[in-house]
Design a protein around this motif. Structure first.
Motif, PDB file in Angstrom:
ATOM      1  N   VAL A   1       4.262 -48.904   6.532  1.00  0.00           N
ATOM      2  CA  VAL A   1       3.199 -48.015   6.999  1.00  0.00           C
ATOM      3  C   VAL A   1       2.340 -48.722   8.036  1.00  0.00           C
ATOM      4  CG1 VAL A   1       1.068 -46.852   6.268  1.00  0.00           C
ATOM      5  CG2 VAL A   1       3.158 -46.578   4.940  1.00  0.00           C
TER       6      VAL A   1
ATOM      7  N   TYR B   1       4.240 -48.599  11.402  1.00  0.00           N
ATOM      8  CA  TYR B   1       4.372 -47.296  12.052  1.00  0.00           C
ATOM      9  C   TYR B   1       3.046 -46.587  12.284  1.00  0.00           C
ATOM     10  CZ  TYR B   1       9.377 -47.275  12.170  1.00  0.00           C
ATOM     11  OH  TYR B   1      10.667 -47.564  12.475  1.00  0.00           O
ATOM     12  N   SER B   2       2.129 -46.646  11.343  1.00  0.00           N
ATOM     13  CA  SER B   2       0.881 -45.891  11.488  1.00  0.00           C
ATOM     14  C   SER B   2      -0.199 -46.669  12.234  1.00  0.00           C
ATOM     15  CB  SER B   2       0.351 -45.491  10.119  1.00  0.00           C
ATOM     16  OG  SER B   2       1.262 -44.637   9.486  1.00  0.00           O
ATOM     17  N   ASP B   3      -0.360 -47.929  11.866  1.00  0.00           N
ATOM     18  CA  ASP B   3      -1.463 -48.694  12.437  1.00  0.00           C
ATOM     19  C   ASP B   3      -1.122 -49.336  13.775  1.00  0.00           C
ATOM     20  OD1 ASP B   3      -2.831 -47.969  10.201  1.00  0.00           O
ATOM     21  OD2 ASP B   3      -2.532 -49.864   9.159  1.00  0.00           O
TER      22      ASP B   3
ATOM     23  N   ASP C   1       4.131 -47.144  17.471  1.00  0.00           N
ATOM     24  CA  ASP C   1       5.590 -47.167  17.370  1.00  0.00           C
ATOM     25  C   ASP C   1       6.065 -48.599  17.165  1.00  0.00           C
ATOM     26  OD1 ASP C   1       8.117 -46.096  17.313  1.00  0.00           O
ATOM     27  OD2 ASP C   1       8.402 -46.237  19.478  1.00  0.00           O
TER      28      ASP C   1
END
Length: 113
Positions: free
Chosen positions: A67, A70-72, A75
């Motif tokens: 996570v 990908y989130s912080d 890409d």
């Protein structure tokens, strides 16, 4: 220690525990004995519980790193490495489900015996 290294060590411990249980069950089948020794079954129950807890912790830590990528960070720039990491996290949770099921079955055997 990276979460995947921790996951490898936990799964190594789990495989040794399950190999020992399989060996013991094969000996009992060969001698046509029933394996309902409460001390031995409780030892396997505790081993499965510890392994399931550690496996869930390592899988959750690995999912947290995924996570984070990908989130912080946006890409993932590693390409195929990120896909391998996602697959390993998914397989870690599947492994945890199998270990948790094994511990519940062993607890059922302990309660029934």
């Amino acid at each position: 220690m990276l979460p995947l290294q921790l996951l490898d060590r936990i799964n190594g411990f789990a495989s040794h525990l399950e190999l020992w249980a399989c060996f013991l069950r094969c000996i009992c089948l060969g001698e046509k004995k029933v394996l309902h020794n409460p001390v031995l079954v409780s030892l396997f129950v505790v081993g499965d519980w510890v392994t399931a807890t550690l496996s869930l912790a390592a899988a959750s830590a690995s999912a947290g790193i995924t996570v984070l990528y990908y989130s912080d960070f946006g890409d993932c720039d590693f390409g195929k490495e990120c896909q391998k990491y996602q697959i390993s996290v998914a397989l870690a949770f599947l492994s945890w489900i199998m270990i948790a099921t094994s511990s519940l079955i062993m607890f059922w055997l302990l309660a029934a015996g």
